[in-house]
Design a protein around this motif. Structure first.
Motif, PDB file in Angstrom:
ATOM      1  N   UNK A   1      36.232  54.372  51.717  1.00  0.00           N
ATOM      2  CA  UNK A   1      35.593  54.021  50.642  1.00  0.00           C
ATOM      3  C   UNK A   1      36.650  54.213  49.307  1.00  0.00           C
ATOM      4  N   UNK A   2      37.781  53.835  49.061  1.00  0.00           N
ATOM      5  CA  UNK A   2      38.424  53.898  47.975  1.00  0.00           C
ATOM      6  C   UNK A   2      37.958  53.151  46.918  1.00  0.00           C
ATOM      7  N   UNK A   3      38.634  53.638  45.698  1.00  0.00           N
ATOM      8  CA  UNK A   3      38.285  52.825  44.515  1.00  0.00           C
ATOM      9  C   UNK A   3      39.242  51.517  44.601  1.00  0.00           C
ATOM     10  N   UNK A   4      38.615  50.327  44.697  1.00  0.00           N
ATOM     11  CA  UNK A   4      39.141  48.991  44.572  1.00  0.00           C
ATOM     12  C   UNK A   4      38.365  48.027  43.853  1.00  0.00           C
ATOM     13  N   UNK A   5      38.776  46.560  43.811  1.00  0.00           N
ATOM     14  CA  UNK A   5      37.832  45.656  43.293  1.00  0.00           C
ATOM     15  C   UNK A   5      37.610  44.560  44.305  1.00  0.00           C
ATOM     16  N   UNK A   6      36.442  43.960  43.956  1.00  0.00           N
ATOM     17  CA  UNK A   6      36.146  42.600  44.827  1.00  0.00           C
ATOM     18  C   UNK A   6      36.755  41.415  44.513  1.00  0.00           C
TER      19      UNK A   6
END
Length: 807
Positions: free
Chosen positions: A581-586
């Motif tokens: 669950x890293x910080x990312x973008x859909x």
């Protein structure tokens, strides 16, 4: 033009030497310095520049003009007169060099000097009053005086705004399309790169008159561009032209092509318009939107590409897809009408996507496209397969009741009604019991059997895998020989008996069109391998990973569905589960993705619940991929946040079930039912483990939320309906187990081992093979050992022993 080398030679001839004559000239300031330090440094400025050009490989014949001037401007060294540096082509001492003056005859030494007449401040020469400036031409000028008639042309100040200095010294008006507004009155020489000049008006601006001090912006919809698409833009224009159709321009801007999904049908457009619904603008620079072809739709404005109506639907208009009504189906996309089932057949619901959905209508029975009417006074539900499904119709029941009531009377008829009602009630209860048994068997099978082999990849292979190979998904990685297949739960157990550890990666998909982890998540997965090995004290060669796009077939829909249905079982077989669950973008929604969004996903919650029911929370970890953080255990309250599986988010519901597709949440009913049945049966029989007891107690405290009776189903038209999920299944399971725990235990024992034994009884070959490495690794080992193929460990079910079998 002043030549410092020649001039320096003449000074040398006059003086006989460059050496200082007395202490009067030792660094006493500009006014007291002898002229030779400036000439000497000027000579060395050229010497340094020429030396640098030669070292760069510049041919000697090219060392002249602009090439030499630019090289001199870059020179920097400590000279005799001062530190030698140039600012925008000028040196503070250049006026002093020009201002060489003979000393008075009464002076102790008859030579030359360069008095200080000004200083350079912020690149502008400030004059020192009451000082005569001597030019090499012999003319003199009182520093700072406005009377410049005696000043050589190359030393005249800048011209006024809107003008430029000619090479002959006069001021000329800038031509139309050009402008100048440099600092008027600022002094510069012909060799000065900052000398005033007329500049071209930028694209989108113009100057209609000569002598312009500034350019004016073109009006909205116009620019200084031309060409078919108006994209050939020019500087230095005296007029503006309207932008052609397919383009637009803001005031002072350039003609810009309309982006895909927009258009402009006339010239001089300030903005592009969105393609209206039912139309599309596929490409840049569109002048007229195109209507969607038959079977394709554009429901909203600004569509780039019309989309086909999916299977199970048809195009009513160029803006609307509609589900096929009951009795019709569409097994292809982009159709304008649905096909009829025919032969007295219908469908259970709207939106059928294949002929397989066609079943016999109510009042008939049959399969394979052939339907027969039920016997007289009999009726059947839609989709009845055989005559046994036909039952007494309401009309037939009425006739029987009338036949009984008339001769016997009202008293007797009531008794008959009661008997008939009890009969029907018993039949209904029997049907519900049979349905319960069938659903229980389905749930137990989903939990205790592998519908599809468990496919793993070694941790070493995953860490080394390229993004390109990973994007070939299961099939490409399989063909590269990197996967291990475990066909039954027994083979999984034997595989782990060899010291292998199975890691289950759970993560959130961040694209609707691209399968698997994005680059951020993949890097996080690779990083987590080291953390897990360290945390569990496992050698990396003994760690194997289950990852959905690697472990689930993607090309065959049938195989893919089998593997997806076994997802719950895969999670139960893992030794450790790591949440990625890293910080990312859909990719499609543009929304931030992190642990909070992961915990809201239905499938992610189901994977965690499956693992939790088998292993508890002690072997569950989270990888945030923040620098300096290893995998960390989940918090004690973590499962409370994710246990309500069906309250989470799921893509099919987010997209409002396009084409009337069934809700994916229905696919979780069977494994969750089997899981609860197993745990409750073990508790009633007194054989439940400590972890199982804690898990069951956790579930029972939240039973209504974990097993909701119904869920809301939203269609593409945003219409909602309630569909049954678990109904009264949980209560009936508890009643069944509490009534006959032994029978429930026998049903719960229908495991993969029974299926394996039945297979062994039928076939003489070994049924369970337990590989010790993937094909690529085994071939590598065999080539090093000089053998054709390595042996694999095989499980002999009849003796429950490990033997070595040469393939």
């Amino acid at each position: 033009m002043f030549d410092p080398i020649i001039y320096g030679q003449s000074i040398k001839d006059l003086n006989g030497s460059f050496a200082m004559q007395d202490s009067e000239h030792l660094g006493g300031g500009w006014a007291s310095n002898h002229n030779w330090p400036f000439v000497y440094d000027a000579f060395y400025s050229f010497a340094y520049a020429i030396d640098a050009l030669l070292k760069e490989g510049t041919p000697p014949g090219n060392i002249k003009g602009k090439v030499l001037a630019e090289a001199v401007a870059n020179v920097s060294f400590v000279g005799i007169s001062k530190a030698i540096t140039f600012e925008d082509g000028k040196r503070p001492g250049d006026w002093a060099i020009d201002n060489f003056q003979p000393k008075l005859e009464s002076s102790a030494w008859n030579g030359w000097k360069a008095p200080q007449v000004g200083s350079l401040e912020n690149k502008v020469l400030k004059w020192k009053g009451s000082q005569l400036v001597f030019f090499m031409s012999g003319a003199t000028w009182l520093a700072g005086s406005q009377n410049r008639s005696s000043v050589p042309l190359e030393r005249l100040p800048r011209c006024d705004d809107g003008s430029t200095r000619s090479v002959h010294g006069g001021c000329l008006l800038c031509q139309a399309g050009k402008y100048s507004n440099d600092d008027a009155g600022r002094w510069a020489s012909l060799s000065d790169p900052d000398r005033e000049q007329c500049s071209l008006c930028p694209v989108g601006t113009f100057a209609a008159l000569n002598g312009s001090k500034a350019c004016l912006p073109c009006g909205p919809g116009s620019s200084t561009c031309s060409g078919t698409f108006g994209t050939l833009c020019f500087e230095g224009q005296s007029t503006c032209s309207p932008c052609p159709p397919g383009t637009f321009a803001q005031a002072g801007g350039r003609c810009t092509l309309c982006q895909p999904g927009t258009y402009s049908s006339s010239e001089k457009s300030q903005l592009c318009e969105l393609a209206p619904p039912g139309h599309h603008a596929n490409g840049s620079g569109v002048t007229q939107p195109s209507q969607c072809p038959m079977g394709l739709v554009a429901p909203s404005a600004g569509t780039i590409q019309c989309q086909p109506c999916g299977t199970g639907s048809f195009a009513v208009t160029a803006t609307t897809c509609q589900k096929c009504p009951a009795g019709r189906y569409a097994d292809q996309v982009a159709v304008t009408a649905c096909s009829g089932c025919g032969n007295a057949m219908t469908t259970v619901s709207d939106g059928a996507s294949s002929f397989d959905a066609c079943v016999c209508a109510a009042g008939s029975y049959g399969t394979g496209g052939t339907c027969n009417r039920c016997p007289a006074f009999m009726d059947s539900a839609t989709g009845t397969a055989n005559e046994d499904g036909c039952s007494l119709s309401s009309f037939g029941l009425t006739l029987i009741l009338l036949a009984i009531i008339l001769p016997v009377g009202i008293a007797c008829s009531f008794g008959v009604i009661v008997l008939v009602y009890r009969h029907l009630q018993r039949k209904y209860e029997a049907q519900k019991e049979a349905m319960l048994q069938e659903r229980l068997l389905s749930g137990v099978d989903a939990v205790n059997n592998l519908a599809h082999p468990m496919v793993l990849i070694s941790a070493q292979s995953l860490v080394a895998i390229s993004s390109e190979l990973l994007r070939t998904l299961h099939e490409g990685i399989r063909n590269d020989g990197l996967l291990i297949y475990l066909d039954t739960l027994e083979s999984v157990a034997k595989f782990k008996d060899q010291g292998k550890v199975i890691l289950f990666y759970s993560y959130q998909w961040l694209s609707w069109s691209r399968a698997g982890p994005d680059e951020v998540q993949l890097a996080c997965m690779k990083s987590a391998v080291h953390d897990v090995c360290s945390k569990l004290d496992v050698e990396v060669e003994n760690l194997y990973i289950w990852l959905d796009i690697v472990s689930i077939p993607q090309c065959s829909v049938r195989l893919k569905n089998l593997a997806v249905n076994a997802l719950y079982t895969y999670a139960r077989q893992a030794d450790v589960l790591v949440v990625i669950a890293p910080q990312s973008t859909h990719e499609d929604l543009g929304l931030e993705a992190n642990l909070a969004t992961y915990k809201r996903r239905v499938w992610c919650r189901a994977e965690q619940m499956a693992f939790f029911c088998s292993r508890g929370a002690s072997s569950m970890f989270i990888k945030h991929c923040v620098e300096g953080m290893d995998v960390e255990p989940v918090a004690e309250s973590y499962m409370q946040e994710v246990s309500n599986i069906f309250d989470g988010e799921i893509t099919c519901c987010t997209r409002k079930h396009p084409g009337g597709c069934p809700c994916d949440r229905l696919g979780l009913v069977a494994p969750l039912t089997g899981m609860y049945f197993d745990l409750h049966t073990q508790q009633q029989c007194g054989i439940i483990s400590k972890t199982g007891a804690e898990t069951l107690d956790f579930i029972k405290q939240r039973k209504d939320a974990i097993f909701p009776r119904n869920i809301e189903y939203f269609s593409e038209e945003n219409k909602s309906s309630s569909i049954e999920l678990f109904g009264d299944m949980i209560a009936r399971i508890e009643a069944f187990v509490n009534r006959d725990a032994d029978a429930a235990l026998q049903l719960s024992s229908s495991s993969s081992k029974d299926a394996t034994m039945a297979h062994v009884a039928t076939h003489s070959n070994l049924s369970v093979l337990v590989p010790d490495a993937c094909p690529k690794e085994r071939l590598s080992l065999s080539s090093k050992a000089g053998t054709l193929l390595p042996s694999v460990s095989a499980f002999q079910p009849t003796t429950d022993t490990i033997t070595s079998v040469d393939l």
